[in-house]
Scaffold this motif. Structure first.
Motif, PDB file in Angstrom:
ATOM      1  N   GLU A   1      -6.291  -9.975  -0.182  1.00  0.00           N
ATOM      2  CA  GLU A   1      -6.191  -9.570  -1.589  1.00  0.00           C
ATOM      3  C   GLU A   1      -4.721  -9.290  -1.947  1.00  0.00           C
ATOM      4  O   GLU A   1      -4.204  -9.745  -2.964  1.00  0.00           O
ATOM      5  N   MET A   2      -4.065  -8.542  -1.054  1.00  0.00           N
ATOM      6  CA  MET A   2      -2.661  -8.195  -1.289  1.00  0.00           C
ATOM      7  C   MET A   2      -1.761  -9.427  -1.311  1.00  0.00           C
ATOM      8  O   MET A   2      -0.778  -9.479  -2.036  1.00  0.00           O
ATOM      9  N   ALA A   3      -2.116 -10.402  -0.496  1.00  0.00           N
ATOM     10  CA  ALA A   3      -1.270 -11.599  -0.379  1.00  0.00           C
ATOM     11  C   ALA A   3      -1.252 -12.404  -1.674  1.00  0.00           C
ATOM     12  O   ALA A   3      -0.430 -13.308  -1.844  1.00  0.00           O
ATOM     13  N   LYS A   4      -2.153 -12.025  -2.618  1.00  0.00           N
ATOM     14  CA  LYS A   4      -2.180 -12.743  -3.895  1.00  0.00           C
ATOM     15  C   LYS A   4      -1.015 -12.362  -4.802  1.00  0.00           C
ATOM     16  O   LYS A   4      -0.699 -13.083  -5.746  1.00  0.00           O
ATOM     17  N   ALA A   5      -0.421 -11.212  -4.539  1.00  0.00           N
ATOM     18  CA  ALA A   5       0.732 -10.809  -5.356  1.00  0.00           C
ATOM     19  C   ALA A   5       1.832 -11.852  -5.170  1.00  0.00           C
ATOM     20  O   ALA A   5       2.054 -12.345  -4.073  1.00  0.00           O
ATOM     21  N   GLY A  50       4.065 -10.537  13.462  1.00  0.00           N
ATOM     22  CA  GLY A  50       2.643 -10.570  13.140  1.00  0.00           C
ATOM     23  C   GLY A  50       2.308 -10.102  11.732  1.00  0.00           C
ATOM     24  O   GLY A  50       1.135 -10.066  11.351  1.00  0.00           O
ATOM     25  N   TYR A  51       3.346  -9.722  10.986  1.00  0.00           N
ATOM     26  CA  TYR A  51       3.106  -9.246   9.612  1.00  0.00           C
ATOM     27  C   TYR A  51       4.051  -9.958   8.654  1.00  0.00           C
ATOM     28  O   TYR A  51       5.195 -10.284   9.015  1.00  0.00           O
ATOM     29  N   SER A  52       3.576 -10.181   7.440  1.00  0.00           N
ATOM     30  CA  SER A  52       4.412 -10.834   6.431  1.00  0.00           C
ATOM     31  C   SER A  52       5.423  -9.826   5.917  1.00  0.00           C
ATOM     32  O   SER A  52       5.311  -8.611   6.141  1.00  0.00           O
ATOM     33  N   THR A  53       6.430 -10.328   5.201  1.00  0.00           N
ATOM     34  CA  THR A  53       7.453  -9.440   4.656  1.00  0.00           C
ATOM     35  C   THR A  53       6.841  -8.360   3.781  1.00  0.00           C
ATOM     36  O   THR A  53       7.148  -7.169   3.943  1.00  0.00           O
ATOM     37  N   ILE A 107       2.176  -1.892   4.313  1.00  0.00           N
ATOM     38  CA  ILE A 107       1.067  -1.346   5.109  1.00  0.00           C
ATOM     39  C   ILE A 107       1.473  -1.026   6.537  1.00  0.00           C
ATOM     40  O   ILE A 107       0.653  -0.565   7.328  1.00  0.00           O
ATOM     41  N   ARG A 108       2.748  -1.257   6.876  1.00  0.00           N
ATOM     42  CA  ARG A 108       3.197  -0.991   8.251  1.00  0.00           C
ATOM     43  C   ARG A 108       4.228   0.133   8.288  1.00  0.00           C
ATOM     44  O   ARG A 108       5.067   0.239   7.394  1.00  0.00           O
ATOM     45  N   PRO A 109       4.192   0.942   9.322  1.00  0.00           N
ATOM     46  CA  PRO A 109       5.214   1.987   9.467  1.00  0.00           C
ATOM     47  C   PRO A 109       6.524   1.383   9.959  1.00  0.00           C
ATOM     48  O   PRO A 109       6.538   0.332  10.592  1.00  0.00           O
ATOM     49  N   LYS A 140      -2.388   6.403  15.343  1.00  0.00           N
ATOM     50  CA  LYS A 140      -3.287   6.703  14.218  1.00  0.00           C
ATOM     51  C   LYS A 140      -3.110   5.756  13.021  1.00  0.00           C
ATOM     52  O   LYS A 140      -3.669   5.978  11.956  1.00  0.00           O
ATOM     53  N   VAL A 141      -2.336   4.716  13.213  1.00  0.00           N
ATOM     54  CA  VAL A 141      -2.064   3.804  12.096  1.00  0.00           C
ATOM     55  C   VAL A 141      -3.347   3.099  11.641  1.00  0.00           C
ATOM     56  O   VAL A 141      -4.072   2.530  12.453  1.00  0.00           O
ATOM     57  N   GLU A 142      -3.593   3.154  10.334  1.00  0.00           N
ATOM     58  CA  GLU A 142      -4.742   2.463   9.750  1.00  0.00           C
ATOM     59  C   GLU A 142      -4.505   0.959   9.829  1.00  0.00           C
ATOM     60  O   GLU A 142      -3.493   0.460   9.310  1.00  0.00           O
ATOM     61  N   GLU A 143      -5.397   0.237  10.479  1.00  0.00           N
ATOM     62  CA  GLU A 143      -5.269  -1.212  10.501  1.00  0.00           C
ATOM     63  C   GLU A 143      -5.987  -1.736   9.253  1.00  0.00           C
ATOM     64  O   GLU A 143      -7.187  -1.564   9.097  1.00  0.00           O
ATOM     65  N   VAL A 144      -5.210  -2.347   8.372  1.00  0.00           N
ATOM     66  CA  VAL A 144      -5.789  -2.819   7.119  1.00  0.00           C
ATOM     67  C   VAL A 144      -6.649  -4.054   7.401  1.00  0.00           C
ATOM     68  O   VAL A 144      -6.277  -4.919   8.190  1.00  0.00           O
ATOM     69  N   SER A 145      -7.803  -4.120   6.738  1.00  0.00           N
ATOM     70  CA  SER A 145      -8.745  -5.222   7.004  1.00  0.00           C
ATOM     71  C   SER A 145      -8.184  -6.566   6.557  1.00  0.00           C
ATOM     72  O   SER A 145      -7.328  -6.631   5.665  1.00  0.00           O
ATOM     73  N   ALA A 146      -8.695  -7.612   7.166  1.00  0.00           N
ATOM     74  CA  ALA A 146      -8.249  -8.966   6.822  1.00  0.00           C
ATOM     75  C   ALA A 146      -8.512  -9.247   5.346  1.00  0.00           C
ATOM     76  O   ALA A 146      -7.699  -9.881   4.666  1.00  0.00           O
ATOM     77  N   GLU A 147      -9.636  -8.716   4.823  1.00  0.00           N
ATOM     78  CA  GLU A 147      -9.987  -8.931   3.416  1.00  0.00           C
ATOM     79  C   GLU A 147      -8.930  -8.304   2.504  1.00  0.00           C
ATOM     80  O   GLU A 147      -8.443  -8.928   1.564  1.00  0.00           O
ATOM     81  N   GLU A 148      -8.573  -7.064   2.810  1.00  0.00           N
ATOM     82  CA  GLU A 148      -7.592  -6.380   1.959  1.00  0.00           C
ATOM     83  C   GLU A 148      -6.230  -7.056   2.062  1.00  0.00           C
ATOM     84  O   GLU A 148      -5.510  -7.193   1.068  1.00  0.00           O
ATOM     85  N   ARG A 149      -5.887  -7.508   3.281  1.00  0.00           N
ATOM     86  CA  ARG A 149      -4.600  -8.215   3.435  1.00  0.00           C
ATOM     87  C   ARG A 149      -4.612  -9.495   2.594  1.00  0.00           C
ATOM     88  O   ARG A 149      -3.598  -9.852   1.988  1.00  0.00           O
TER      89      ARG A 149
END
Lengths: 463, 463
Positions: A266-270, A291-294, A300-302, A255-264
């Motif tokens: 946006e977040m990567a700007k921090a 497959g995921y950044s730190t 966004i990952r469990p 049931k994990v929400e896969e965050v959209s590429a757009e939102e990822r």
């Protein structure tokens, strides 16, 4: 009218000393030996709300530690802000790593806090951040600039799972009725990079017990022939992640929400500097899900982490024993739309199935919490964003953080209102660790920013 | 001439009472609070050797507790037996599990000891077994049937690692010169299944430390992105065994003595009931190296067991922490011809190589001991075997046990002589545990059997 800046200038020392007095009481909810201190802290918080100018304050009994309540109702037709915080703290262990005693607060300068930081257990989580609200409310009441109603609810069981809170909310829906909930129990990116937490991970926390032989055995006489529960537990824990860092519990990711590429994107700007991150923690490398950044891994990952492990002989020197039992505390951080109860059940089933037939396994759920996301379009978020803009001169960054505040989901369920997380601490403030601290600048900046939230929230509510 | 059987009949009560007096003194070498009692016990042992008829007795100072020495030299041309034992005892904890006080010896009947057993700390390990030798020597001297020379060396630090013994042996090589060493500090299979311990496993004991981040972290904020030292340690421990229960440390098995099929067949004759073994330990199944039976796994095969593990939060309730460090105590039981120092080095190298680049690993050696095997063809073994045949009416079974008595290897290194392990206790006598006891029948049977060892050993030495 006195401005909040002037008020802080005039009262800075008192604000610090009041917080220091509160930090001196070891309100450790996890350890029954400190029950009196926890209760004493509740009384101090009630007194502080009284002193701030609340019309009505109350210590509300629960089946566990009480909830301190206070309110100032200026007009039933105006919106109501409900402030939540907690007066209990984490245990200070390991004691030997504190550079000053955890319940003897001192102000020391650090690289990130050149104006000094208060070092004490609870300085940031949550006594310091909770007390910012008490002082901001004091300012607004004393100067007659409170633009709306305010209710305050400070609990004493947050660090042990807020066990009594659900009942308290159910029993006091009318009393707690509000338009928005405001919490400062999170952090921001940096003193010059304000941020608002929009997402929180959920939590499933369990304790496992592996039993081998029915008593401790001599490792010379039995070693090699009987199941050693520590070795077995280690193997079971090892198998909970695969070679790509994925959790192997069956259906864990369903049931994990896969965050959209757009939102990822946006977040990567921090701002994030991997080399500095590794250096600050003194680790040779980061580690996590492929497959995921730190920053994605902790937001966004469990995840699944062992929080404690013990078994056998742990004293000085050598004892050649095969323990009868080994234990671990294991927690999973969850993301939308994972359900903590369901995950706990999946874990228990998986973990028991992992065990060889030579041992017995027990899984005890400790507590859990639902993940949470705040909508950036809401007037609550907009009001908070404008408040930060006013006092920091910058638009705050929306941030999903890895921690869990399970009650935020509970608030929405029971009280039907959204929560705004205005945190003023930094990740480096060592909450839950030795040498927890809270910047003096951050404490005062919080007190300065909070009244603007009330102002903008009331304004936006009218529109 | 009085036979040993007559002598025991006539003196049985005195033999028991003398041992009971010795057991009343809490000679706990591990606890400095009992230093006076340990020294008093040494004096009692010296007096007992004097009373037994030794020509020369002495309390030999060491840098720790003294060694009690005694001898009866009847003819320098005859062989010399050196008896070793110890007068110190294990701490009695946990006290609350004793059914009678550990230093107030009482004789109680048990299922396995229908004639009664003496319940007291040290009853079997080793005061009772050591005192059998004193009484056997008394018989031989008083009745003028001592067939060879005898020396007795009783130390007071066996339960804390025999720290002073190596120096004592080095400094007293001439005084301790002997043809065979005799020790009763092991057990036998059952009262109707006499056995002689022919093999002892060696030991390599290490402590490992895995460091992840430089401080404890909040698992919500960092979980999933940083190395969790407990998860990493668990994975490292899990990988120390392969799917067949073999230890994966490189070159670990290189020097392991492969026991011949014939010897394995001989050993398999010892009574062993797997269902009873599992039932006694309340385990669903046994576990160990493929291709070996349970009794082989704990005797002729090397093993690796975690004896203790700890890290993170281990108190009541839940704490969402990622620990900075995790620790384990790991011991390996060794078989001929594995060298403990070499194995410790192989382990350390392997363990460090296992670690991912995200963590730091430290391996600290605790202590080690060489494995030991007695040749069944030796006249020492033959003499012991004939002694048992005479008094038990059965040929004893050669038995390799899993425990370690590091001093046996030391004796061979420094004094150049072999050791015969004639143990009369049972596994169920609860040595090192609450309610330690020693069968009255076993105590007297030991006194009866020992003189025959001297007789046969002297006879076989002449051939």
């Amino acid at each position: 009218m006195e401005t909040i800046k002037d008020y802080i200038s005039a009262n800075k020392d008192r604000f610090l000393n009041e917080l220091i007095d509160l930090l001196k009481i070891p309100s450790i909810s996890a350890d029954p030996a400190y029950a009196k201190d926890v209760l004493k802290t509740a009384q101090m918080v009630q007194q502080a709300l009284e002193n701030a100018g609340c019309d009505h304050t109350e210590i509300c009994e629960t089946k566990g530690y009480p909830v301190v309540f206070g309110e100032k109702i200026i007009d039933p037709n105006l919106p109501t802000v409900l402030v939540y915080g907690h007066y209990d703290v984490q245990p200070p262990d390991p004691m030997n790593l504190w550079t000053s005693p955890p319940f003897e607060p001192v102000i020391k300068k650090t690289e990130l806090h050149p104006e000094g930081a208060i070092f004490a257990r609870g300085a940031c989580d949550d006594k310091g951040q909770m007390y910012m609200h008490v002082k901001a409310i004091e300012f607004m009441i004393k100067n007659d600039v409170l633009p709306c109603n305010v209710k305050v609810m400070i609990e004493g069981e947050e660090e042990v799972g807020s066990d009594s809170l659900a009942d308290f909310l159910e029993d006091n829906k009318e009393k707690l009725k509000n338009d928005i909930i405001l919490i400062s129990d999170t952090g921001m990116i940096a003193n010059d990079v304000p941020s608002i937490t929009t997402g929180l991970r959920g939590l499933s926390y369990v304790e496992v017990e592996v039993t081998g032989p029915n008593r401790d055995l001599h490792s010379g006489i039995y070693g090699g022939a009987v199941p050693n529960p520590i070795n077995v537990l280690s193997k079971m824990i090892a198998s909970l992640h695969d070679e790509n860092g994925k959790i192997t519990v069956a259906h864990f990711y369903d049931k994990v929400e896969e965050v959209s590429a757009e939102e990822r994107a946006e977040m990567a700007k921090a701002p994030f500097n991997l080399e500095e991150y590794k250096k600050a923690l003194d680790i040779g490398n980061v580690q996590g899900e492929e497959g995921y950044s730190t920053s994605e891994r902790y937001s966004i990952r469990p995840t699944l982490d062992v929080n404690g492990i013990w078994g056998g002989y742990t004293g000085e020197g050598a004892k050649t024993v095969i323990a009868s039992k080994a234990y671990a505390k294991i927690s999973m951080r969850l993301v939308p739309h994972q359900d903590p109860d369901e995950i706990t059940e999946l874990f228990a089933k998986h973990f028991k199935a992992l065990a060889p037939d030579s041992v017995k396994v027990k899984v005890t759920p400790h507590h859990g919490g639902l993940p949470y996301v705040t909508n950036m379009d809401s007037i609550g978020y907009q009001a908070a964003s404008k408040a930060y803009e006013h006092t920091f001169g910058k638009t705050p960054i929306p941030e999903r953080t890895g921690g869990s505040i399970p009650i935020v989901a509970l608030f929405e369920q029971v009280l039907g209102s959204k929560t705004i997380l205005m945190g003023f601490g930094l990740d480096s403030d060592a909450i839950h660790s030795p040498n927890e601290h809270f910047g003096v600048w951050n404490y005062l900046k919080g007190i300065e920013t909070i009244p603007y939230f009330y102002k903008y929230f009331t304004q936006l509510s009218r529109q």
